[in-house]
Design a protein around this motif. Structure first.
Motif, PDB file in Angstrom:
ATOM      1  N   THR A 191      17.323 117.661  26.049  1.00 54.71           N
ATOM      2  CA  THR A 191      18.762 117.703  25.816  1.00 54.71           C
ATOM      3  C   THR A 191      19.237 119.147  25.744  1.00 54.71           C
ATOM      4  OG1 THR A 191      18.441 117.620  23.416  1.00 54.71           O
ATOM      5  CG2 THR A 191      18.698 115.520  24.576  1.00 54.71           C
ATOM      6  N   ASP A 192      20.543 119.350  25.940  1.00 55.30           N
ATOM      7  CA  ASP A 192      21.103 120.707  25.874  1.00 55.30           C
ATOM      8  C   ASP A 192      20.844 121.335  24.514  1.00 55.30           C
ATOM      9  OD1 ASP A 192      22.016 120.435  28.439  1.00 55.30           O
ATOM     10  OD2 ASP A 192      24.069 119.902  27.871  1.00 55.30           O
ATOM     11  N   GLU A 193      20.977 120.526  23.443  1.00 51.28           N
ATOM     12  CA  GLU A 193      20.775 121.063  22.098  1.00 51.28           C
ATOM     13  C   GLU A 193      19.352 121.585  21.918  1.00 51.28           C
ATOM     14  OE1 GLU A 193      24.058 118.085  22.054  1.00 51.28           O
ATOM     15  OE2 GLU A 193      22.034 118.177  22.855  1.00 51.28           O
ATOM     16  N   ALA A 194      18.374 120.813  22.425  1.00 54.06           N
ATOM     17  CA  ALA A 194      16.976 121.230  22.287  1.00 54.06           C
ATOM     18  C   ALA A 194      16.700 122.488  23.100  1.00 54.06           C
ATOM     19  CB  ALA A 194      16.045 120.102  22.712  1.00 54.06           C
ATOM     20  N   VAL A 195      17.279 122.576  24.293  1.00 53.96           N
ATOM     21  CA  VAL A 195      17.080 123.759  25.142  1.00 53.96           C
ATOM     22  C   VAL A 195      17.669 124.997  24.471  1.00 53.96           C
ATOM     23  CG1 VAL A 195      17.686 124.818  27.349  1.00 53.96           C
ATOM     24  CG2 VAL A 195      16.967 122.427  27.266  1.00 53.96           C
ATOM     25  N   HIS A 196      18.862 124.876  23.898  1.00 54.07           N
ATOM     26  CA  HIS A 196      19.503 126.011  23.233  1.00 54.07           C
ATOM     27  C   HIS A 196      18.702 126.430  22.001  1.00 54.07           C
ATOM     28  CE1 HIS A 196      23.666 126.286  25.145  1.00 54.07           C
ATOM     29  NE2 HIS A 196      23.006 125.367  25.849  1.00 54.07           N
ATOM     30  N   LEU A 197      18.220 125.444  21.246  1.00 51.69           N
ATOM     31  CA  LEU A 197      17.444 125.771  20.058  1.00 51.69           C
ATOM     32  C   LEU A 197      16.139 126.468  20.446  1.00 51.69           C
ATOM     33  CD1 LEU A 197      16.997 125.631  17.022  1.00 51.69           C
ATOM     34  CD2 LEU A 197      16.053 123.329  17.324  1.00 51.69           C
ATOM     35  N   GLU A 198      15.491 125.979  21.489  1.00 52.97           N
ATOM     36  CA  GLU A 198      14.243 126.603  21.939  1.00 52.97           C
ATOM     37  C   GLU A 198      14.483 128.052  22.359  1.00 52.97           C
ATOM     38  OE1 GLU A 198      10.618 125.865  25.158  1.00 52.97           O
ATOM     39  OE2 GLU A 198      12.585 124.945  25.468  1.00 52.97           O
ATOM     40  N   LEU A 199      15.579 128.283  23.086  1.00 52.25           N
ATOM     41  CA  LEU A 199      15.894 129.640  23.531  1.00 52.25           C
ATOM     42  C   LEU A 199      16.144 130.561  22.343  1.00 52.25           C
ATOM     43  CD1 LEU A 199      16.498 131.659  25.757  1.00 52.25           C
ATOM     44  CD2 LEU A 199      18.846 130.792  25.836  1.00 52.25           C
ATOM     45  N   LEU A 200      16.889 130.069  21.365  1.00 54.24           N
ATOM     46  CA  LEU A 200      17.171 130.890  20.185  1.00 54.24           C
ATOM     47  C   LEU A 200      15.890 131.216  19.423  1.00 54.24           C
ATOM     48  CD1 LEU A 200      19.277 132.176  18.279  1.00 54.24           C
ATOM     49  CD2 LEU A 200      19.243 130.026  16.993  1.00 54.24           C
ATOM     50  N   LEU A 201      15.020 130.222  19.232  1.00 57.23           N
ATOM     51  CA  LEU A 201      13.776 130.460  18.503  1.00 57.23           C
ATOM     52  C   LEU A 201      12.873 131.430  19.262  1.00 57.23           C
ATOM     53  CD1 LEU A 201      12.968 126.846  17.226  1.00 57.23           C
ATOM     54  CD2 LEU A 201      13.934 128.754  15.931  1.00 57.23           C
TER      55      LEU A 201
END
Length: 362
Positions: A275-285
């Motif tokens: 999901t977009d949320e998971a992709v954004h969170l992964e990028l931030l981490l």
């Protein structure tokens, strides 16, 4: 160029085999390949002994969903149960389903296997002509539709067999009352819309209006039936299923259902991790894990936590140290460095406005 590509692919395959062998790794496809190779006398000197043991242990083989068989699997079944010995092989399959290519299955493999079993091994064919799941009137419509239409290319050898319902006293589902004002098989005409997108959108609207109509919205039930001998009951939402050919077709349907306030579950919907949320969170981490990378902070600004547009970021060569976004990012770096995960994720939700936005959207 062609030879170079073939050489490269072969080298990569050999490298992958060596890599997995050294680490004790094995995929499902590797398991099938290993069995096939060990049963092949040209590749294994002990193949004959292994086949003898397998034939003595497994006197009968039953393969369901045979249309999903790939060439290697067919070679395994053939060597064990057909090439020699007294073992027997039973296969159950529907070539019409082989067109989906499940797990590497292909239609030619099914047709070839079926032909070999009948021509070389005198196998008998038993068509299954009783449909235990569908109502008799629906089967009549489907028989008419598929029997008269050229749904399958002639060169495939696939033909439609008419099926019928079992005797009344053996039926699992009995339709007791039908007030839906619809025939068993209904075709929705969307040809008035010339563009495919418009046709799909209007079909989605039809579906969203038809579902509450069939469920009667609190009025007397439009359909009553008995399932597997249980007491009669009306049609409920969980009885309704919408089938689509390809995943992209679901977007307009889910949008129409959402607008109509109709709850639904999406079978095999895109996984959580994609999901977009998971992709954004992964990028931030990732940026928090590698803060020494010069572009880490700028990458973080593009995520949903800061919502900075790429064109705006391109116009700003740098972000001042006292800027609120950089201050918040530095706090997250400190949380990650001290392993304060609860504080980090709470800040991701509360200090970015995501939690408030999600509450509003709900």
């Amino acid at each position: 160029a062609g030879r170079l590509e073939i050489f490269t692919v072969q080298k990569l395959q050999q490298h992958l085999r060596d890599f997995k062998r050294q680490r004790g790794l094995q995929s499902f496809d590797d398991m099938i390949s290993a069995v096939e190779e060990n049963l092949d006398p040209a590749k294994n000197n002990e193949a004959a002994s292994l086949l003898t043991v397998l034939r003595e242990r497994y006197r009968y083989g039953i393969v369901d969903e045979f249309q999903d068989t790939d060439p290697l699997q067919w070679q395994i079944f053939r060597r064990i149960f057909l090439d020699a010995g007294d073992s027997k092989l039973f296969v159950v399959g529907d070539p019409k389903q082989a067109i989906f290519g499940f797990r590497g299955a292909d239609l030619p493999t099914y047709l070839k296997a079926a032909d070999e079993m009948k021509s070389h091994f005198e196998a008998c064919e038993y068509p299954l002509t009783i449909n235990w799941r569908s109502d008799e009137s629906l089967l009549e419509g489907l028989n008419c539709l598929f029997q008269d239409g050229e749904w399958f290319p002639r060169d495939t050898g696939i033909r439609y067999r008419q099926v019928h319902a079992p005797d009344f006293d053996k039926r699992q589902t009995v339709l007791l009352d039908d007030r839906t004002d619809r025939p068993p098989l209904t075709i929705v005409d969307v040809t008035q819309w010339k563009q495919l997108r418009a046709a799909r959108k209007n079909f989605a609207r039809f579906v969203a209006m038809e579902i509450p109509r069939l469920l009667a919205d609190g009025g007397p039930p439009r359909m009553t039936f008995s399932l597997k001998g249980n007491p009669p009951r009306p049609l409920v939402a969980s009885d309704i299923c919408i089938l689509i050919a390809k995943r992209p077709e679901a977007a307009m349907l889910t949008e129409a259902l959402d607008l109509a306030g109709i709850p639904y579950s999406f079978y095999k919907q895109t996984g959580l991790w994609t999901t977009d949320e998971a992709v954004h969170l992964e990028l931030l981490l990732q940026t928090l894990a590698e803060p020494e990378e010069r572009s880490a902070f700028r990458k973080a600004l593009l995520t949903c936590f800061f919502r900075v547009k790429p064109e705006d970021l391109a116009r700003a060569p740098d972000v001042p140290m006292q800027h609120s976004a950089r201050t918040l990012y530095q706090r997250w770096l400190a949380n990650a460095d001290h392993r304060q995960w609860s504080a980090l994720f709470r800040s991701l939700l509360e200090d970015t406005g995501l939690l408030i936005q999600a509450t509003r959207d709900a």
